[in-house]
Design a protein around this motif. Structure first.
Motif, PDB file in Angstrom:
ATOM      1  N   ALA A 125       0.864  -1.185   0.000  1.00  0.00           N
ATOM      2  CA  ALA A 125       0.000   0.000   0.000  1.00  0.00           C
ATOM      3  C   ALA A 125       0.894   1.226   0.000  1.00  0.00           C
ATOM      4  CB  ALA A 125      -0.926  -0.002   1.217  1.00  0.00           C
ATOM      5  N   THR A 180     -12.029   6.508  -7.380  1.00  0.00           N
ATOM      6  CA  THR A 180     -11.023   5.445  -7.365  1.00  0.00           C
ATOM      7  C   THR A 180     -10.936   4.824  -8.742  1.00  0.00           C
ATOM      8  OG1 THR A 180     -11.543   4.915  -5.055  1.00  0.00           O
ATOM      9  CG2 THR A 180     -10.413   3.210  -6.339  1.00  0.00           C
ATOM     10  N   ARG A 218      -3.911   7.551  -2.605  1.00  0.00           N
ATOM     11  CA  ARG A 218      -3.447   6.380  -1.876  1.00  0.00           C
ATOM     12  C   ARG A 218      -3.760   5.158  -2.719  1.00  0.00           C
ATOM     13  NH1 ARG A 218      -5.974   8.562   3.827  1.00  0.00           N
ATOM     14  NH2 ARG A 218      -4.294  10.051   4.258  1.00  0.00           N
ATOM     15  N   VAL A 251      -3.564   0.543  -3.049  1.00  0.00           N
ATOM     16  CA  VAL A 251      -3.393  -0.767  -2.439  1.00  0.00           C
ATOM     17  C   VAL A 251      -3.339  -1.806  -3.547  1.00  0.00           C
ATOM     18  CG1 VAL A 251      -5.888  -1.100  -2.136  1.00  0.00           C
ATOM     19  CG2 VAL A 251      -4.295  -2.405  -0.731  1.00  0.00           C
ATOM     20  N   TYR A 287      -7.641   2.953   3.404  1.00  0.00           N
ATOM     21  CA  TYR A 287      -6.366   2.886   2.667  1.00  0.00           C
ATOM     22  C   TYR A 287      -5.204   3.199   3.616  1.00  0.00           C
ATOM     23  CZ  TYR A 287      -8.280   2.541  -2.083  1.00  0.00           C
ATOM     24  OH  TYR A 287      -8.891   2.109  -3.242  1.00  0.00           O
TER      25      TYR A 287
END
Length: 286
Positions: free
Chosen positions: A26, A71, A93, A95, A130
């Protein structure tokens, strides 16, 4: 003052085996203007959530503009590229995850290569999840991999709820353009009727909030603002071409149920009352 650029990432400290489901790493970054990645392919799933700023994401031939609260999903073996905006570079951010059960998570929330954008709006839980995955890996506990997987499941629960409630992608491709044109056509043909955003959404088969956001993203105004201006312009045309109609008849023909409200809105747009506008046309003809 612009936020300083930074990049940080942490990998799963326990296991790198994909297995059934494994969160791999991440990260978080405030990118530089125009920062670009790709074209490239990954052998795992990778999701970026935008906290601020904006950028573009391309998957195959489809290009999307992605902004704060949205996203984008990258599926394994898909050729992608993405880039930060030159003026408002994104802070995001991300992942990465993989495994035999990995594909089921985005599918459960309606995400895929054909529909790779999710919009969670102002949902504060999404960016927090996140961050928790990143912090879990940085703390490097013995059960970090289990905590990260748990947070990942909670994350997709938020995406699923967002989709259920209609906070879906404002896709900047052919689908959204087609839907915007459908809205314009609907309003242009139904302006004289008692149109509501609810009735239009039901007719087109979409969530009302989703339609409003998509339409505003493409036109800069809400559907109801567009409808009001459409009615005002139609009334102006009737005032010019149908001198036998009274002001009340013009208002009704253009979709206004209240002549006083019509007069107020007409004055707001054109700076004079409907009667004064019609009188000025007569003076010009003399």
């Amino acid at each position: 003052m612009a936020e300083p650029y930074f990049y940080r990432v942490a990998s799963n400290p326990v296991s790198i085996d994909y297995g059934e489901l494994n969160v791999l790493f991440a990260g978080e970054s405030q990118t530089r203007p125009g920062h670009r990645i790709g074209p490239r392919v990954y052998d795992f799933y990778l999701m970026h959530h935008v906290l601020s700023g904006k950028g573009s994401f391309q998957c195959g031939d489809d290009v999307y503009t992605v902004e704060a609260g949205q996203t984008f999903l990258i599926e394994p073996e898909r050729l992608v590229r993405y880039a930060a905006d030159d003026d408002e570079p994104w802070h995001y951010r991300w992942v990465a995850f993989a495994g035999e059960r990995a594909a089921a998570l985005p599918a459960s929330a309606g995400l895929s290569a054909a529909r790779p954008i999710a919009d969670t709006g102002g949902n504060r839980r999404v960016p927090v999840l996140y961050r928790r995955i990143l912090e879990t890996f940085r703390n490097a506990g013995a059960f970090a991999h289990l905590r990260a997987a748990g947070y990942l499941h909670l994350l997709f629960a938020e995406y699923g709820e967002a989709r259920k409630n209609g906070r879906e992608t404002l896709r900047q491709g052919k689908e959204s353009e087609r839907l915007t044109q459908q809205i314009i056509h609907y309003l242009s043909t139904q302006y004289a009727e008692p149109v509501t955003i609810e009735s239009m959404a039901e007719s087109l088969g979409y969530n009302r909030a989703y339609l409003s956001r998509l339409f505003k993203a493409h036109t800069g105004m809400t559907p109801m603002s567009f409808l009001l201006r459409l009615r005002i312009d139609k009334a102006r045309q009737l005032l010019r071409d149908r001198s036998e109609l009274t002001i009340e008849q013009v208002a009704s023909s253009a979709g206004f149920r209240d002549p006083l409200y019509f007069s107020k809105q007409f004055r707001r747009v054109y700076g004079q009352s409907p009667t004064a506008y019609r009188d000025s046309l007569r003076e010009d003809d003399v």
